[in-house]
Design a protein around this motif. Structure first.
Motif, PDB file in Angstrom:
ATOM      1  N   ASN A 161      73.098  63.782   7.614  1.00  0.00           N
ATOM      2  CA  ASN A 161      73.981  64.314   6.569  1.00  0.00           C
ATOM      3  C   ASN A 161      73.237  65.188   5.570  1.00  0.00           C
ATOM      4  N   CYS A 162      72.165  64.655   4.986  1.00  0.00           N
ATOM      5  CA  CYS A 162      71.476  65.384   3.914  1.00  0.00           C
ATOM      6  C   CYS A 162      70.099  65.904   4.318  1.00  0.00           C
ATOM      7  N   LYS A 163      69.661  65.614   5.545  1.00  0.00           N
ATOM      8  CA  LYS A 163      68.377  66.075   6.094  1.00  0.00           C
ATOM      9  C   LYS A 163      67.159  65.505   5.357  1.00  0.00           C
ATOM     10  N   THR A 164      67.338  64.415   4.647  1.00  0.00           N
ATOM     11  CA  THR A 164      66.225  63.765   3.963  1.00  0.00           C
ATOM     12  C   THR A 164      65.365  63.018   4.973  1.00  0.00           C
ATOM     13  N   ARG A 165      64.041  63.173   4.864  1.00  0.00           N
ATOM     14  CA  ARG A 165      63.103  62.419   5.699  1.00  0.00           C
ATOM     15  C   ARG A 165      62.706  61.171   4.923  1.00  0.00           C
ATOM     16  N   PHE A 166      62.765  59.997   5.581  1.00  0.00           N
ATOM     17  CA  PHE A 166      62.440  58.761   4.878  1.00  0.00           C
ATOM     18  C   PHE A 166      61.896  57.721   5.835  1.00  0.00           C
ATOM     19  N   LYS A 167      61.172  56.770   5.242  1.00  0.00           N
ATOM     20  CA  LYS A 167      60.690  55.593   5.959  1.00  0.00           C
ATOM     21  C   LYS A 167      61.527  54.416   5.494  1.00  0.00           C
ATOM     22  N   PRO A 168      62.127  53.674   6.405  1.00  0.00           N
ATOM     23  CA  PRO A 168      62.882  52.479   5.984  1.00  0.00           C
ATOM     24  C   PRO A 168      61.944  51.494   5.299  1.00  0.00           C
ATOM     25  N   SER A 169      62.394  50.937   4.186  1.00  0.00           N
ATOM     26  CA  SER A 169      61.529  50.046   3.418  1.00  0.00           C
ATOM     27  C   SER A 169      61.696  48.574   3.790  1.00  0.00           C
ATOM     28  N   LYS A 170      62.883  48.202   4.252  1.00  0.00           N
ATOM     29  CA  LYS A 170      63.143  46.798   4.570  1.00  0.00           C
ATOM     30  C   LYS A 170      63.900  46.688   5.881  1.00  0.00           C
ATOM     31  N   ARG A 171      63.770  45.546   6.519  1.00  0.00           N
ATOM     32  CA  ARG A 171      64.464  45.316   7.792  1.00  0.00           C
ATOM     33  C   ARG A 171      65.970  45.335   7.605  1.00  0.00           C
ATOM     34  N   LYS A 172      66.472  44.884   6.475  1.00  0.00           N
ATOM     35  CA  LYS A 172      67.917  44.851   6.275  1.00  0.00           C
ATOM     36  C   LYS A 172      68.524  46.247   6.214  1.00  0.00           C
ATOM     37  N   ASN A 173      67.678  47.275   6.107  1.00  0.00           N
ATOM     38  CA  ASN A 173      68.155  48.654   6.123  1.00  0.00           C
ATOM     39  C   ASN A 173      68.633  49.045   7.521  1.00  0.00           C
ATOM     40  N   SER A 174      68.185  48.342   8.530  1.00  0.00           N
ATOM     41  CA  SER A 174      68.614  48.615   9.895  1.00  0.00           C
ATOM     42  C   SER A 174      69.823  47.743  10.209  1.00  0.00           C
ATOM     43  N   TYR A 175      70.912  48.336  10.671  1.00  0.00           N
ATOM     44  CA  TYR A 175      72.160  47.609  10.807  1.00  0.00           C
ATOM     45  C   TYR A 175      72.457  47.111  12.211  1.00  0.00           C
ATOM     46  N   PHE A 176      72.039  47.807  13.240  1.00  0.00           N
ATOM     47  CA  PHE A 176      72.421  47.417  14.587  1.00  0.00           C
ATOM     48  C   PHE A 176      71.236  47.305  15.526  1.00  0.00           C
ATOM     49  N   GLY A 177      70.047  47.109  15.013  1.00  0.00           N
ATOM     50  CA  GLY A 177      68.883  46.993  15.872  1.00  0.00           C
ATOM     51  C   GLY A 177      68.497  48.336  16.449  1.00  0.00           C
ATOM     52  N   ASN A 178      67.622  48.304  17.405  1.00  0.00           N
ATOM     53  CA  ASN A 178      67.110  49.540  17.975  1.00  0.00           C
ATOM     54  C   ASN A 178      68.149  50.180  18.880  1.00  0.00           C
ATOM     55  N   MET A 179      68.607  51.378  18.541  1.00  0.00           N
ATOM     56  CA  MET A 179      69.568  52.103  19.367  1.00  0.00           C
ATOM     57  C   MET A 179      68.856  52.668  20.603  1.00  0.00           C
ATOM     58  N   SER A 180      67.735  53.314  20.384  1.00  0.00           N
ATOM     59  CA  SER A 180      66.915  53.856  21.467  1.00  0.00           C
ATOM     60  C   SER A 180      65.525  54.070  20.898  1.00  0.00           C
ATOM     61  N   GLU A 191      64.430  56.892  19.989  1.00  0.00           N
ATOM     62  CA  GLU A 191      64.441  58.043  19.098  1.00  0.00           C
ATOM     63  C   GLU A 191      65.513  57.989  18.017  1.00  0.00           C
ATOM     64  N   SER A 192      66.295  56.923  17.930  1.00  0.00           N
ATOM     65  CA  SER A 192      67.329  56.846  16.894  1.00  0.00           C
ATOM     66  C   SER A 192      67.513  55.406  16.429  1.00  0.00           C
ATOM     67  N   GLU A 193      68.098  55.281  15.235  1.00  0.00           N
ATOM     68  CA  GLU A 193      68.300  53.976  14.623  1.00  0.00           C
ATOM     69  C   GLU A 193      69.468  54.097  13.648  1.00  0.00           C
ATOM     70  N   VAL A 194      70.300  53.073  13.567  1.00  0.00           N
ATOM     71  CA  VAL A 194      71.392  53.078  12.594  1.00  0.00           C
ATOM     72  C   VAL A 194      70.810  52.581  11.272  1.00  0.00           C
ATOM     73  N   LEU A 195      70.713  53.502  10.296  1.00  0.00           N
ATOM     74  CA  LEU A 195      70.077  53.202   9.019  1.00  0.00           C
ATOM     75  C   LEU A 195      70.915  53.706   7.853  1.00  0.00           C
ATOM     76  N   LYS A 196      70.632  53.184   6.671  1.00  0.00           N
ATOM     77  CA  LYS A 196      71.255  53.668   5.440  1.00  0.00           C
ATOM     78  C   LYS A 196      70.279  54.618   4.756  1.00  0.00           C
ATOM     79  N   CYS A 197      70.721  55.843   4.550  1.00  0.00           N
ATOM     80  CA  CYS A 197      69.882  56.859   3.917  1.00  0.00           C
ATOM     81  C   CYS A 197      69.662  56.506   2.446  1.00  0.00           C
ATOM     82  N   PRO A 198      68.419  56.543   1.959  1.00  0.00           N
ATOM     83  CA  PRO A 198      68.170  56.227   0.550  1.00  0.00           C
ATOM     84  C   PRO A 198      68.652  57.324  -0.402  1.00  0.00           C
ATOM     85  N   HIS A 199      68.888  58.524   0.117  1.00  0.00           N
ATOM     86  CA  HIS A 199      69.310  59.638  -0.739  1.00  0.00           C
ATOM     87  C   HIS A 199      70.834  59.726  -0.859  1.00  0.00           C
TER      88      HIS A 199
END
Length: 79
Positions: free
Chosen positions: A34-53, A55-63
């Motif tokens: 959505n916003c093209k922000t590059r980020f490192k997930p800080s906590k495991r709870k930021n990942s919602y559905f485990g490893n998708m593949s 090269e991708s992950e369902v995450l909540k963008c901090p921005h």
């Protein structure tokens, strides 16, 4: 008694998987589509559905705070 050992084995296995997944997510840099922000997930709870593949992950963008499928950044240098 064997039920106790079986339950203990399952708990240890799930803890091992959780630790490995957390480590693999935290070591990568993701890009929000959505916003093209590059980020490192800080906590495991930021990942919602485990490893998708690999090269991708369902995450909540901090921005933008949206939960989306974020892809790995092509450039894995520090942010």
């Amino acid at each position: 008694m064997s039920f106790l050992y079986g339950t203990l084995a399952v708990i240890v296995f799930l803890a091992f998987i959780a630790i490995c997944t957390k480590r693999s997510i935290k070591d990568n840099i993701y890009v929000c589509p959505n916003c093209k922000t590059r980020f490192k997930p800080s906590k495991r709870k930021n990942s919602y559905f485990g490893n998708m593949s690999n090269e991708s992950e369902v995450l909540k963008c901090p921005h933008c705070k949206k939960i989306t499928i974020c892809s790995l950044s092509n450039n894995q240098d520090q942010i």
